[in-house]
Motif scaffolding. Structure first.
Motif, short mmCIF file in Angstrom:
data_model
loop_
_atom_site.label_atom_id
_atom_site.label_comp_id
_atom_site.label_asym_id
_atom_site.label_seq_id
_atom_site.Cartn_x
_atom_site.Cartn_y
_atom_site.Cartn_z
N GLY A 16 0.38 -4.16 13.98
CA GLY A 16 -0.97 -4.34 14.50
C GLY A 16 -1.05 -5.47 15.52
N ALA A 17 -2.07 -5.40 16.36
CA ALA A 17 -2.29 -6.41 17.39
C ALA A 17 -2.46 -7.79 16.75
N GLY A 18 -1.77 -8.77 17.31
CA GLY A 18 -1.88 -10.14 16.85
C GLY A 18 -1.12 -10.46 15.58
N ALA A 19 -0.41 -9.49 15.02
CA ALA A 19 0.35 -9.74 13.79
C ALA A 19 1.53 -10.66 14.07
N VAL A 20 1.94 -11.42 13.05
CA VAL A 20 3.13 -12.26 13.14
C VAL A 20 4.12 -11.72 12.12
N VAL A 21 5.18 -11.07 12.61
CA VAL A 21 6.14 -10.42 11.74
C VAL A 21 7.29 -11.38 11.47
N THR A 22 7.43 -11.80 10.20
CA THR A 22 8.45 -12.76 9.81
C THR A 22 9.57 -12.13 8.99
N LYS A 23 9.35 -10.90 8.50
CA LYS A 23 10.35 -10.20 7.68
C LYS A 23 10.54 -8.80 8.23
N THR A 74 9.94 -1.86 7.19
CA THR A 74 10.60 -0.59 6.89
C THR A 74 10.06 0.52 7.77
N ASP A 75 10.69 1.69 7.68
CA ASP A 75 10.29 2.85 8.49
C ASP A 75 8.90 3.35 8.09
N ASN A 76 8.15 3.83 9.09
CA ASN A 76 6.86 4.52 8.89
C ASN A 76 5.84 3.75 8.05
N VAL A 77 5.67 2.48 8.36
CA VAL A 77 4.64 1.68 7.71
C VAL A 77 3.75 1.03 8.76
N LEU A 78 2.57 0.64 8.36
CA LEU A 78 1.64 -0.10 9.21
C LEU A 78 1.55 -1.51 8.67
N VAL A 79 1.82 -2.51 9.51
CA VAL A 79 1.72 -3.91 9.09
C VAL A 79 0.71 -4.62 9.99
N VAL A 80 -0.08 -5.50 9.39
CA VAL A 80 -1.07 -6.29 10.13
C VAL A 80 -1.17 -7.68 9.50
N GLY A 81 -1.70 -8.62 10.25
CA GLY A 81 -2.02 -9.93 9.70
C GLY A 81 -1.04 -11.02 10.05
N VAL A 82 -1.39 -12.22 9.58
CA VAL A 82 -0.58 -13.41 9.78
C VAL A 82 -0.39 -14.07 8.43
N ALA A 119 2.45 -10.85 8.70
CA ALA A 119 2.25 -9.40 8.62
C ALA A 119 2.53 -8.88 7.21
N LYS A 120 1.63 -8.03 6.73
CA LYS A 120 1.78 -7.40 5.42
C LYS A 120 1.57 -5.90 5.57
N ILE A 121 2.23 -5.14 4.69
CA ILE A 121 2.09 -3.69 4.72
C ILE A 121 0.71 -3.31 4.21
N VAL A 122 -0.02 -2.53 5.01
CA VAL A 122 -1.33 -2.06 4.58
C VAL A 122 -1.32 -0.55 4.35
N ARG A 123 -0.32 0.15 4.90
CA ARG A 123 -0.22 1.59 4.66
C ARG A 123 1.25 2.00 4.76
N GLU A 124 1.72 2.76 3.75
CA GLU A 124 3.06 3.29 3.77
C GLU A 124 3.02 4.76 4.17
#
Length: 85
Positions: free
Chosen positions: A56-63, A66-74, A76-81
């Motif tokens: 997602g826009a503005g997310a900070v991915v530190t880890k 995985t395939d076919n997931v949606l991550v958002v936040g700071v 970034a956390k998985i919100v939909r698999e």
């Protein structure tokens, strides 16, 4: 006379070749096929974003993501698999 380059300068392409604070080399992030990265998202060095994943826009991915997931936040956390965005 030829101009000399200051010793503390570096080219943008050398950014990921620098050593981190603890002496380890930083590797560029890996973005797999079909992955989508939102505007102003930050992907940390060495992180792998899986196939078909959406950051997602503005997310900070530190880890790794995985395939076919949606991550958002700071951070970034998985919100939909099984996301087929």
């Amino acid at each position: 006379p030829p101009r000399s380059t200051p010793s503390n300068s570096s080219a943008a392409s050398d950014v990921y070749k620098r050593q981190g604070a603890r002496g380890r080399q930083l590797n560029a992030p890996v973005i797999r096929r079909g992955a989508k990265i939102g505007a102003k998202a930050v992907i940390m060095p060495g992180v792998v974003v899986g196939e078909g994943a959406v950051v997602g826009a503005g997310a900070v991915v530190t880890k790794d993501v995985t395939d076919n997931v949606l991550v958002v936040g700071v951070p970034a956390k998985i919100v939909r698999e099984n996301f087929l965005g």
